[in-house]
Design an enzyme around this catalytic site. Sequence first.
Site, PDB file in Angstrom:
ATOM      1  CG  PHE A   1      35.932  -2.729  -2.888  1.00 21.42           C
ATOM      2  CD1 PHE A   1      37.027  -3.476  -2.076  1.00 21.42           C
ATOM      3  CD2 PHE A   1      35.078  -2.431  -1.838  1.00 21.42           C
ATOM      4  CE1 PHE A   1      37.116  -3.552  -0.678  1.00 21.42           C
ATOM      5  CE2 PHE A   1      34.952  -2.305  -0.422  1.00 21.42           C
ATOM      6  CZ  PHE A   1      36.108  -2.912   0.104  1.00 21.42           C
ATOM      7  CB  THR A   2      33.258  -6.746  -1.151  1.00 20.33           C
ATOM      8  OG1 THR A   2      33.526  -5.691  -0.557  1.00 20.33           O
ATOM      9  CG2 THR A   2      33.934  -7.743  -1.054  1.00 20.33           C
TER      10      THR A   2
ATOM     11  CE  LYS B   1      37.804   1.612   4.173  1.00 16.61           C
ATOM     12  NZ  LYS B   1      37.352   1.111   2.728  1.00 16.61           N
TER      13      LYS B   1
ATOM     14  NE  ARG C   1      38.779  -7.915   1.359  1.00 18.84           N
ATOM     15  CZ  ARG C   1      37.386  -7.710   1.602  1.00 18.84           C
ATOM     16  NH1 ARG C   1      36.753  -8.686   1.516  1.00 18.84           N
ATOM     17  NH2 ARG C   1      37.018  -6.693   2.119  1.00 18.84           N
TER      18      ARG C   1
ATOM     19  CG  PHE D   1      33.240 -10.779   3.042  1.00 19.60           C
ATOM     20  CD1 PHE D   1      32.931 -10.614   1.972  1.00 19.60           C
ATOM     21  CD2 PHE D   1      34.012  -9.720   3.981  1.00 19.60           C
ATOM     22  CE1 PHE D   1      32.445  -9.265   1.510  1.00 19.60           C
ATOM     23  CE2 PHE D   1      33.539  -8.561   3.487  1.00 19.60           C
ATOM     24  CZ  PHE D   1      33.108  -8.300   2.455  1.00 19.60           C
TER      25      PHE D   1
ATOM     26  CG  ASP E   1      36.741   2.890  -4.741  1.00 12.77           C
ATOM     27  OD1 ASP E   1      36.734   3.398  -3.686  1.00 12.77           O
ATOM     28  OD2 ASP E   1      36.242   1.484  -4.422  1.00 12.77           O
TER      29      ASP E   1
ATOM     30  CE1 TYR F   1      16.644  15.732   9.781  1.00 19.42           C
ATOM     31  CE2 TYR F   1      16.729  17.292   7.637  1.00 19.42           C
ATOM     32  CZ  TYR F   1      16.415  16.041   8.300  1.00 19.42           C
ATOM     33  OH  TYR F   1      16.172  14.705   7.561  1.00 19.42           O
TER      34      TYR F   1
HETATM   35  C1  LIG Z   1      36.337   0.321   2.246  1.00 19.00           C
HETATM   36  C2  LIG Z   1      36.046   0.564   0.793  1.00 19.00           C
HETATM   37  C3  LIG Z   1      34.657   0.812   0.231  1.00 19.00           C
HETATM   38  C4  LIG Z   1      33.453   1.155   0.891  1.00 19.00           C
HETATM   39  O1  LIG Z   1      33.520   1.770   1.818  1.00 19.00           O
HETATM   40  P1  LIG Z   1      32.724   1.607   3.336  1.00 19.00           P
HETATM   41  O2  LIG Z   1      33.121   2.880   3.939  1.00 19.00           O
HETATM   42  O3  LIG Z   1      33.335   0.351   3.913  1.00 19.00           O
HETATM   43  O4  LIG Z   1      31.291   1.653   2.990  1.00 19.00           O
HETATM   44  C5  LIG Z   1      34.826   1.111  -1.126  1.00 19.00           C
HETATM   45  N1  LIG Z   1      35.941   0.852  -1.881  1.00 19.00           N
HETATM   46  C6  LIG Z   1      37.101   0.525  -1.604  1.00 19.00           C
HETATM   47  C7  LIG Z   1      38.502   0.294  -2.417  1.00 19.00           C
HETATM   48  C8  LIG Z   1      37.207   0.289  -0.134  1.00 19.00           C
HETATM   49  O5  LIG Z   1      38.295   0.129   0.527  1.00 19.00           O
END
Ligand SMILES: *Cc1c(COP(=O)(O)O)cnc(C)c1O
Length: 468
Positions: free
Chosen positions: A129-130, A263, A387, A453, A220, A77
Amino acid sequence: MGTDALDLLMPEPYKIKAVEPIRMLTRPERSKRLAEAGYNTFLLRSEDVTIDLLTDSGTNAMTDRQWAALMMGDEAYAGSASFERFAKAVSDVYGYPFVVPTHQGRGAEHLLSKSLITPGDTVPGNMYFTTTRLHQELAGARFEDVIIDEAHDPAADHPFKGNVDLKKFAALVKRVGAERVPYITVGCPVNLAGGQPVSLENLREVAQFCRSKKIMLVIDGARAVENAFFIQEREKACRGWSVARILKEMCALADTISVSAKKDLYVNIGGFLATRDEALFKKAAELCVVYEGLHTYGGLAGRDLEAMAVGAREMVQDEWVAHRVAQVRYLGARLEERGIPIVKPVGGHGVFVDAKAFLPHLGPEDLIAQSLAAWIYEDSGVRGMERGVVSAGRDEKGRNRPVKLELVRLTLPRRVYTQTHLDFVAAGIAKTWERRMELPGLRFVSEPKMLRFFQSRFAPAKVASGRR
Ligand SMILES: *Cc1c(COP(=O)(O)O)cnc(C)c1O
């Protein structure tokens, strides 16, 4: 920039050791599944998809070394050895001393927004970004777009279409006052603009301005390695540098990075916040315990931290990212030679089809990109995502946020598909292209309030609205 077919022929820098069968439905079966999913590709079952280009997020194939590392997971933990290996890898590769693990990117965005924002603040960014914008808004801030104008034009060929417009940024700071701008988020590259990169020169100018105004610079960095690749390719001052070196240089200019490891890091789950600001680190680590889990596991298993640690060191090897971008360009070239309109230049994580140019007979009320994503699935079993206006959501007055871009994103999972799969995708989309003038738009049937979305349902408009 090579769009010539011959310089795209880079063989996959891997051999395939485990495979996962793909199912192929008939067209009537797909039509039925599409209707059941409310014409939203997010609501399709993975089993009903032939080639899944919905996202490159968490859909990566791991190396044998990453799989082997899973067995080394220390599931304690507190104070797990896996955390130490993970934090060391992140510090080595990105160059930040302080690391807070989170379950994925939005977990890091949550901690960051809550740590730095005072209600009434403004947070600028190079296109929204969303999840990033939503967390800023939930913490009481207002988002403002300060990207260069070229980013909003799918046909504009600019090598660094993700760049921040310093004039827009400075004007905003002047208008609201630097004390109401706690930080700027610079997406490197910009997901919603088509994976467009930011130059090191631009990042340096932004950093200089931020320092003069005491505004924190946050990258980001979900796909920062891809951004580093484009810098290597296009920025004269960085010719001959390794991707690893460029990534470090980018990070050296910023105070903090927020990363979705799903990613760049070639894993299926994970994320982190890394910073050189000790006060932010302390605050974020404190909030981590509330929202994610103890600051040495952040909502992840020890084995997930191990996979990220290996992935972080592998991702900066030049050949991996070079092959990834070559794959994306290969798909882009196959679509372009058929006359299918795409965003140019092709970015690092996917090909973005220009849905407005594809379906010129539809109007904004037809949810153009949402419709195109649906019909592409119906024709070939290829799953992309919208998008456009659906992703952009509604503003505080409940109106649809106006968008210039209506795009269908065909995102390539890392190391998952072969060139033959990409040929299949291009041929499939060509089928949709042939019948494009018959395709109707969609209308909302149900619509959640936040990040609509993901879960909205739609139905075809009775007739394609009369633009013909
Ligand atoms: C995917 C993404 C996020 C958010 O990450 P999650 O792992 O999906 O929560 C933030 N910014 C960008 C540019 C992304 O592509």
